[in-house]
Design a protein around this motif. Structure first.
Motif, PDB file in Angstrom:
ATOM      1  N   SER A 162       0.808  -1.224   0.000  1.00  0.00           N
ATOM      2  CA  SER A 162       0.000   0.000   0.000  1.00  0.00           C
ATOM      3  C   SER A 162       0.840   1.272   0.000  1.00  0.00           C
ATOM      4  CB  SER A 162      -0.924   0.012   1.223  1.00  0.00           C
ATOM      5  OG  SER A 162      -0.174   0.112   2.421  1.00  0.00           O
ATOM      6  N   ALA A 163       2.153   1.128   0.165  1.00  0.00           N
ATOM      7  CA  ALA A 163       3.028   2.300   0.192  1.00  0.00           C
ATOM      8  C   ALA A 163       3.199   2.874  -1.204  1.00  0.00           C
ATOM      9  CB  ALA A 163       4.385   1.931   0.775  1.00  0.00           C
ATOM     10  N   GLU A 164       3.239   4.185  -1.282  1.00  0.00           N
ATOM     11  CA  GLU A 164       3.456   4.862  -2.563  1.00  0.00           C
ATOM     12  C   GLU A 164       4.943   5.047  -2.856  1.00  0.00           C
ATOM     13  OE1 GLU A 164       0.580   8.391  -2.754  1.00  0.00           O
ATOM     14  OE2 GLU A 164       0.578   7.773  -0.655  1.00  0.00           O
ATOM     15  N   ALA A 165       5.763   4.975  -1.819  1.00  0.00           N
ATOM     16  CA  ALA A 165       7.196   5.207  -1.980  1.00  0.00           C
ATOM     17  C   ALA A 165       7.952   4.466  -0.887  1.00  0.00           C
ATOM     18  CB  ALA A 165       7.514   6.699  -1.912  1.00  0.00           C
ATOM     19  N   VAL A 166       9.251   4.370  -1.091  1.00  0.00           N
ATOM     20  CA  VAL A 166      10.159   3.756  -0.120  1.00  0.00           C
ATOM     21  C   VAL A 166      11.194   4.798   0.266  1.00  0.00           C
ATOM     22  CG1 VAL A 166      11.890   1.959   0.262  1.00  0.00           C
ATOM     23  CG2 VAL A 166       9.874   1.465  -1.148  1.00  0.00           C
ATOM     24  N   PHE A 167      11.448   4.923   1.577  1.00  0.00           N
ATOM     25  CA  PHE A 167      12.575   5.738   2.027  1.00  0.00           C
ATOM     26  C   PHE A 167      13.528   4.855   2.797  1.00  0.00           C
ATOM     27  CE2 PHE A 167      14.469   8.751   5.285  1.00  0.00           C
ATOM     28  CZ  PHE A 167      15.460   9.203   4.415  1.00  0.00           C
ATOM     29  N   ILE A 168      14.767   4.746   2.299  1.00  0.00           N
ATOM     30  CA  ILE A 168      15.815   3.964   2.944  1.00  0.00           C
ATOM     31  C   ILE A 168      16.644   4.932   3.784  1.00  0.00           C
ATOM     32  CG2 ILE A 168      17.755   2.402   2.601  1.00  0.00           C
ATOM     33  CD1 ILE A 168      16.565   1.743  -0.154  1.00  0.00           C
ATOM     34  N   ALA A 169      16.473   4.849   5.095  1.00  0.00           N
ATOM     35  CA  ALA A 169      17.085   5.809   6.002  1.00  0.00           C
ATOM     36  C   ALA A 169      18.485   5.376   6.404  1.00  0.00           C
ATOM     37  CB  ALA A 169      16.209   5.974   7.243  1.00  0.00           C
ATOM     38  N   GLY A 170      19.268   6.343   6.896  1.00  0.00           N
ATOM     39  CA  GLY A 170      20.611   6.044   7.388  1.00  0.00           C
ATOM     40  C   GLY A 170      21.681   6.434   6.398  1.00  0.00           C
ATOM     41  N   ASN A 171      22.475   7.447   6.723  1.00  0.00           N
ATOM     42  CA  ASN A 171      23.508   7.912   5.792  1.00  0.00           C
ATOM     43  C   ASN A 171      24.683   6.953   5.675  1.00  0.00           C
ATOM     44  OD1 ASN A 171      22.184  10.578   7.078  1.00  0.00           O
ATOM     45  ND2 ASN A 171      22.740  10.951   4.953  1.00  0.00           N
ATOM     46  N   GLY A 172      24.770   5.997   6.606  1.00  0.00           N
ATOM     47  CA  GLY A 172      25.809   4.975   6.504  1.00  0.00           C
ATOM     48  C   GLY A 172      25.333   3.697   5.836  1.00  0.00           C
ATOM     49  N   PHE A 173      24.081   3.699   5.380  1.00  0.00           N
ATOM     50  CA  PHE A 173      23.475   2.530   4.745  1.00  0.00           C
ATOM     51  C   PHE A 173      23.877   2.535   3.267  1.00  0.00           C
ATOM     52  CE2 PHE A 173      19.114   0.124   4.920  1.00  0.00           C
ATOM     53  CZ  PHE A 173      19.755  -1.041   4.550  1.00  0.00           C
ATOM     54  N   ARG A 174      24.602   1.511   2.831  1.00  0.00           N
ATOM     55  CA  ARG A 174      25.077   1.473   1.436  1.00  0.00           C
ATOM     56  C   ARG A 174      23.946   1.024   0.518  1.00  0.00           C
ATOM     57  NH1 ARG A 174      31.311  -0.700   1.226  1.00  0.00           N
ATOM     58  NH2 ARG A 174      32.192   0.913   2.586  1.00  0.00           N
ATOM     59  N   ALA A 175      23.109   1.974   0.148  1.00  0.00           N
ATOM     60  CA  ALA A 175      21.900   1.630  -0.589  1.00  0.00           C
ATOM     61  C   ALA A 175      21.694   2.453  -1.848  1.00  0.00           C
ATOM     62  CB  ALA A 175      20.684   1.795   0.325  1.00  0.00           C
ATOM     63  N   VAL A 176      22.504   3.478  -2.058  1.00  0.00           N
ATOM     64  CA  VAL A 176      22.228   4.387  -3.179  1.00  0.00           C
ATOM     65  C   VAL A 176      22.291   3.669  -4.531  1.00  0.00           C
ATOM     66  CG1 VAL A 176      24.611   5.195  -3.489  1.00  0.00           C
ATOM     67  CG2 VAL A 176      22.702   6.711  -4.040  1.00  0.00           C
ATOM     68  N   SER A 177      23.170   2.665  -4.647  1.00  0.00           N
ATOM     69  CA  SER A 177      23.292   1.950  -5.919  1.00  0.00           C
ATOM     70  C   SER A 177      22.132   0.995  -6.174  1.00  0.00           C
ATOM     71  CB  SER A 177      24.611   1.159  -5.952  1.00  0.00           C
ATOM     72  OG  SER A 177      25.719   2.023  -5.892  1.00  0.00           O
ATOM     73  N   ALA A 178      21.274   0.831  -5.175  1.00  0.00           N
ATOM     74  CA  ALA A 178      20.113  -0.054  -5.320  1.00  0.00           C
ATOM     75  C   ALA A 178      18.881   0.679  -5.845  1.00  0.00           C
ATOM     76  CB  ALA A 178      19.783  -0.692  -3.970  1.00  0.00           C
ATOM     77  N   ILE A 179      18.919   1.996  -5.901  1.00  0.00           N
ATOM     78  CA  ILE A 179      17.710   2.789  -6.163  1.00  0.00           C
ATOM     79  C   ILE A 179      17.067   2.463  -7.502  1.00  0.00           C
ATOM     80  CG2 ILE A 179      16.820   5.121  -6.531  1.00  0.00           C
ATOM     81  CD1 ILE A 179      18.924   6.086  -4.496  1.00  0.00           C
ATOM     82  N   ASP A 180      17.819   2.524  -8.578  1.00  0.00           N
ATOM     83  CA  ASP A 180      17.238   2.314  -9.903  1.00  0.00           C
ATOM     84  C   ASP A 180      16.579   0.942 -10.032  1.00  0.00           C
ATOM     85  OD1 ASP A 180      17.658   4.781 -11.007  1.00  0.00           O
ATOM     86  OD2 ASP A 180      19.503   4.247 -12.044  1.00  0.00           O
TER      87      ASP A 180
END
Length: 221
Positions: A162-180
């Motif tokens: 039911s979520a319209e979006a996902v927010f991956i929190a935490g500036n130390g979380f290596r997740a930016v390359s997963a976005i696309d």
């Protein structure tokens, strides 16, 4: 993420007598550091470096003090430094509102303390955004061992329908390359703490730097 080279100057915020290299994670400690007196030495060092903008890279600090106090902190730091100041939490909120998002899956890394789940949900709900909060306990507890494919698999399997979006929190979380890939698999807008921080930096400075990839956020005209 940016197509041009950006000079980044890092200043760590330290509390009185702090000689520990490990950043604090408890809400009570984060509140202690989110004061003008605690931040003044870091701001002074950044002023000596003649930075164009200050980014407070701590999602959990916003959680700990709340969005109203976070906005006040930004105003105080702006007066102190004379340059724009942005934070991950408020940048995420602004991005979500830009896309008209009202409900999100909030993904926390496994090293977030348990209280951050409730604080994170409250942070966004107080700004009119409903939240389903998850902590990725199946991922490695050491940030340097987290891989993008692990983030992709976890979020894809656990994102709330039911979520319209996902927010991956935490500036130390290596997740930016997963976005696309996550946007492709889930069909949802995907935001990440460092991605929204850069987006907010560019907006605050009026920069025209091109950012290719890293989700729909940068593609919005």
């Amino acid at each position: 993420m940016a197509s041009a080279t950006l000079d980044v100057v890092v200043a760590r915020v330290r509390g009185p007598g702090d000689s520990n290299a490990t950043p604090p994670t408890a809400a009570k400690d984060l509140r202690t550091l989110a004061t003008t007196s605690a931040l003044r030495p870091a701001v002074a060092s950044l002023g000596e470096a003649s930075v164009d903008v200050i980014a407070y890279a701590s999602t959990t600090t916003g959680y700990a003090i709340g969005h109203v106090a976070e906005a006040a902190m930004i105003r105080d730091l702006h007066q102190l430094a004379g340059v724009p100041v942005v934070t991950s939490g408020l940048a995420a909120t602004e991005a979500l509102k830009t896309f008209g998002v009202r409900r999100i899956s909030l993904i926390h890394p496994p090293w977030f303390e348990a209280e951050m789940g409730d604080l994170g949900a409250t942070y966004f709900r107080d700004q009119g955004i409903d939240v389903v909060c998850l902590t990725a306990t199946s991922l490695p507890v050491r940030p340097d061992r987290v891989r993008p494919e692990q983030v992709i698999d976890y979020v894809t399997e656990n994102v709330d329908a039911s979520a319209e979006a996902v927010f991956i929190a935490g500036n130390g979380f290596r997740a930016v390359s997963a976005i696309d890939e996550l946007e492709r698999r889930t069909g949802k807008l995907v935001l990440e703490a460092n991605q929204v921080l850069l987006w907010s930096i560019l907006a605050a400075t009026g920069s025209t730097l091109q950012v290719d990839g890293y989700g729909r956020l940068f593609a919005r005209g």
